[in-house]
Write a protein that holds these residues in place. Structure first.
Motif, PDB file in Angstrom:
ATOM      1  N   LEU A   2       0.820  -1.194   0.000  1.00 52.51           N
ATOM      2  CA  LEU A   2       0.000   0.000   0.000  1.00 52.51           C
ATOM      3  C   LEU A   2       0.862   1.256   0.000  1.00 52.51           C
ATOM      4  N   LYS A   3       0.392   2.267  -0.738  1.00 49.26           N
ATOM      5  CA  LYS A   3       1.101   3.542  -0.796  1.00 49.26           C
ATOM      6  C   LYS A   3       0.923   4.274   0.524  1.00 49.26           C
ATOM      7  N   THR A   4       1.994   4.872   1.042  1.00 47.15           N
ATOM      8  CA  THR A   4       1.953   5.658   2.271  1.00 47.15           C
ATOM      9  C   THR A   4       2.506   7.046   1.990  1.00 47.15           C
ATOM     10  N   ASP A  18      -7.125   3.494  -1.141  1.00 45.00           N
ATOM     11  CA  ASP A  18      -6.463   2.554  -0.226  1.00 45.00           C
ATOM     12  C   ASP A  18      -5.109   3.031   0.287  1.00 45.00           C
ATOM     13  N   ALA A  19      -4.628   4.192  -0.171  1.00 40.21           N
ATOM     14  CA  ALA A  19      -3.360   4.721   0.344  1.00 40.21           C
ATOM     15  C   ALA A  19      -3.539   5.187   1.787  1.00 40.21           C
ATOM     16  N   HIS A  20      -2.443   5.131   2.548  1.00 47.28           N
ATOM     17  CA  HIS A  20      -2.428   5.615   3.928  1.00 47.28           C
ATOM     18  C   HIS A  20      -1.832   7.021   3.953  1.00 47.28           C
ATOM     19  N   TYR A  21      -2.490   7.905   4.705  1.00 43.39           N
ATOM     20  CA  TYR A  21      -2.024   9.287   4.838  1.00 43.39           C
ATOM     21  C   TYR A  21      -1.613   9.501   6.283  1.00 43.39           C
ATOM     22  N   THR A  22      -0.338   9.775   6.474  1.00 45.72           N
ATOM     23  CA  THR A  22       0.280   9.759   7.795  1.00 45.72           C
ATOM     24  C   THR A  22       0.024  11.047   8.567  1.00 45.72           C
ATOM     25  N   GLY A  23      -0.358  10.893   9.819  1.00 48.75           N
ATOM     26  CA  GLY A  23      -0.522  12.038  10.697  1.00 48.75           C
ATOM     27  C   GLY A  23       0.764  12.345  11.435  1.00 48.75           C
ATOM     28  N   GLY A  24       0.705  13.374  12.270  1.00 49.61           N
ATOM     29  CA  GLY A  24       1.859  13.726  13.078  1.00 49.61           C
ATOM     30  C   GLY A  24       2.063  12.753  14.229  1.00 49.61           C
ATOM     31  N   ARG A  25       3.122  12.967  14.970  1.00 49.22           N
ATOM     32  CA  ARG A  25       3.459  12.064  16.067  1.00 49.22           C
ATOM     33  C   ARG A  25       3.708  12.839  17.363  1.00 49.22           C
ATOM     34  N   ASN A  26       2.975  13.946  17.531  1.00 53.58           N
ATOM     35  CA  ASN A  26       3.160  14.772  18.717  1.00 53.58           C
ATOM     36  C   ASN A  26       2.186  14.446  19.838  1.00 53.58           C
ATOM     37  N   GLY A  27       1.179  13.626  19.519  1.00 51.42           N
ATOM     38  CA  GLY A  27       0.233  13.229  20.546  1.00 51.42           C
ATOM     39  C   GLY A  27      -0.833  14.254  20.852  1.00 51.42           C
ATOM     40  N   ASN A  28      -1.177  15.107  19.877  1.00 51.58           N
ATOM     41  CA  ASN A  28      -2.242  16.088  20.088  1.00 51.58           C
ATOM     42  C   ASN A  28      -3.092  16.207  18.828  1.00 51.58           C
ATOM     43  N   ALA A  29      -4.095  17.094  18.870  1.00 52.88           N
ATOM     44  CA  ALA A  29      -5.027  17.227  17.752  1.00 52.88           C
ATOM     45  C   ALA A  29      -4.339  17.666  16.468  1.00 52.88           C
ATOM     46  N   TRP A 134      -1.724   5.759  15.386  1.00 51.57           N
ATOM     47  CA  TRP A 134      -1.800   7.179  15.688  1.00 51.57           C
ATOM     48  C   TRP A 134      -3.086   7.749  15.086  1.00 51.57           C
ATOM     49  N   ARG A 135      -2.982   8.845  14.327  1.00 51.22           N
ATOM     50  CA  ARG A 135      -4.162   9.417  13.664  1.00 51.22           C
ATOM     51  C   ARG A 135      -4.133   9.178  12.158  1.00 51.22           C
ATOM     52  N   ASP A 136      -3.339   8.256  11.703  1.00 49.94           N
ATOM     53  CA  ASP A 136      -3.233   7.967  10.275  1.00 49.94           C
ATOM     54  C   ASP A 136      -4.584   7.488   9.726  1.00 49.94           C
ATOM     55  N   VAL A 137      -4.849   7.815   8.457  1.00 46.48           N
ATOM     56  CA  VAL A 137      -6.098   7.428   7.829  1.00 46.48           C
ATOM     57  C   VAL A 137      -5.836   6.751   6.490  1.00 46.48           C
ATOM     58  N   GLN A 138      -6.808   5.971   6.071  1.00 53.73           N
ATOM     59  CA  GLN A 138      -6.763   5.330   4.754  1.00 53.73           C
ATOM     60  C   GLN A 138      -7.883   5.912   3.904  1.00 53.73           C
ATOM     61  N   PHE A 139      -7.574   6.252   2.656  1.00 57.03           N
ATOM     62  CA  PHE A 139      -8.574   6.795   1.752  1.00 57.03           C
ATOM     63  C   PHE A 139      -9.349   5.650   1.121  1.00 57.03           C
ATOM     64  N   LEU A 140     -10.676   5.653   1.330  1.00 58.10           N
ATOM     65  CA  LEU A 140     -11.521   4.582   0.797  1.00 58.10           C
ATOM     66  C   LEU A 140     -12.102   4.917  -0.568  1.00 58.10           C
ATOM     67  N   GLY A 141     -12.190   6.199  -0.897  1.00 58.63           N
ATOM     68  CA  GLY A 141     -12.663   6.539  -2.224  1.00 58.63           C
ATOM     69  C   GLY A 141     -13.563   7.754  -2.264  1.00 58.63           C
ATOM     70  N   LEU A 142     -13.892   8.157  -3.493  1.00 60.21           N
ATOM     71  CA  LEU A 142     -14.820   9.252  -3.771  1.00 60.21           C
ATOM     72  C   LEU A 142     -16.216   8.655  -3.875  1.00 60.21           C
TER      73      LEU A 142
END
Length: 392
Positions: A2-4, A18-29, A134-142
């Motif tokens: 999978l693409k990240t 289906d690609a993963h979009y990475t969030g930050g790693r600071n532990g906040n919003a 963490w807060r990473d998400v996967q794109f499921l589609g349009l």
């Protein structure tokens, strides 16, 4: 693989299904990747650009995909996404939610049914699921509202639930994920700017705007049979539901046959008749029934046989499956309901030999209960005691 996409590239990246979009790693919003990716806020399952009462230019729907009471789900083989609204606790009217999610659902489904002008006013809907990291998400589609194989009355339905003795309603919405594997950044940026330029939109979106025709993104299974893990619930509550079922019918296998009939009817609403056969002369079939195909005077009835296996640890094997197969007559199909799973060899044989058998395994039973408002072991236990009481 999978693409990240890393956090520092979110503002310029395309969207890949289906690609993963990475969030930050600071532990906040601020770790939430969606504000950087699509310029939406960082809270809630409903994220939007535009005005609730005015023009909506973008809608982002996010889901953890693990809420047992509200089981959002993507059927990748049909391209249909089921999403539940944001009135998930008693105490409020259907449309009076904090983020106006249910009001928005009502608006966009009404617009989608209002011809070409309404579809033009319908915002692009981006679907995301949490990855659990963490807060990473996967794109499921349009997505677009509704599905071509559903009656309009089934696309957006207010369903009743009960919690703490109080009844309340929430929406169950069905969307079609369009055949658009990649959304280019140019189109996304035009939406964010408020000047959507559909010249850069995927063809499936433009086709829907023009004609209302939905072209789903369909992914056929490359593996024809499910392994044991895929047939068993992996979450704690799902396992508890199956254990409740097994315990309730311990030593009462024939009584479980009646429960299996009820489960099959929940999964296949078009079952017209389904009767448990007598224990002394069941002929290898725990129940026989008919399923209605079509509507009204043009409908036909198709015969089928059902077998129920209330096992605790063992899987349904070749011998068990052969018993059902041997009883199927020409033009019949079979249904197997089991509280465990079908072993690899048996599953492989029914698929390779083309036997028309529907397998309802433990994980399917849990999904059926959750879809029908019984998402906990306690609720399932109450239902079992009401419908299949243990006689003193």
């Amino acid at each position: 693989m999978l693409k990240t996409v890393p956090f520092d590239q979110l503002r310029t990246t395309d969207l890949h299904v289906d690609a993963h979009y990475t969030g930050g790693r600071n532990g906040n919003a601020g770790d939430d990747p969606l504000p950087a990716l699509l310029s939406v806020d960082s809270q809630g399952g409903f994220r939007k650009r535009g005005k609730v009462q005015g023009q909506l230019t973008m809608l982002v729907l996010t889901s953890s995909m693990d809420d047992p009471d509200w089981p959002d789900a993507l059927d990748r083989e049909s391209g249909v996404f089921t999403y539940y609204g944001d009135n998930k606790k008693p105490g409020r009217e259907l449309h009076e939610t904090g983020r106006h999610g249910n009001f928005i659902l009502r608006r966009i489904f009404a617009a989608a049914r209002a011809g070409a002008a309404g579809r033009t006013e319908t915002p692009p809907i981006f679907l995301f699921a949490s990855t659990g990291v963490w807060r990473d998400v996967q794109f499921l589609g349009l997505a677009v509202p509704g599905a071509s194989d559903l009656d309009a009355s089934e696309e957006l339905v207010a369903v009743w639930r009960i919690a703490g003795g109080d009844r309340f309603q929430n929406y169950r919405a069905r969307f079609t994920v369009l055949d658009a594997p990649v959304l280019c950044r140019t189109w996304i940026d035009s939406i964010i700017s408020g000047q959507r330029d559909d010249r850069f939109a995927p063809e499936a979106w433009r086709r829907w705007i023009r004609s209302g025709r939905r072209t789903p993104l369909i992914a056929n299974r490359s593996l024809e049979w499910r392994n044991s893990r895929e047939q068993l619930p992996q979450d704690r509550e799902g396992k508890a539901i199956i254990q409740t079922l097994q315990s309730h019918f311990a030593g009462r296998p024939h009584t479980f046959e009646h429960c299996a009939v009820a489960i099959a009817k929940l999964m296949i609403p078009d079952i017209a008749t389904l009767d448990v056969t007598r224990p002394s002369r069941d002929g290898g079939r725990d129940a026989i029934g008919q399923m209605r195909l079509g509507r009204g005077a043009s409908a036909i009835l198709v015969d089928f046989a059902l077998e129920a296996k209330c096992y605790t640890t063992r899987a349904v094997g070749v011998r068990d499956m052969s018993r059902l197969i041997s009883r199927l007559r020409h033009r019949q199909f079979g249904v197997l309901v089991t509280t465990t799973c079908v072993d690899r060899q048996a599953y492989k044989e029914i698929k390779e030999d083309g036997h028309p058998i529907v397998v309802i395994s433990a994980v399917d039973i849990v999904d059926i209960f959750r879809t029908n408002g019984r998402g906990t072991a306690a609720l399932v236990s109450t239902w079992l005691n009401e419908e299949f009481p243990i006689e003193a």
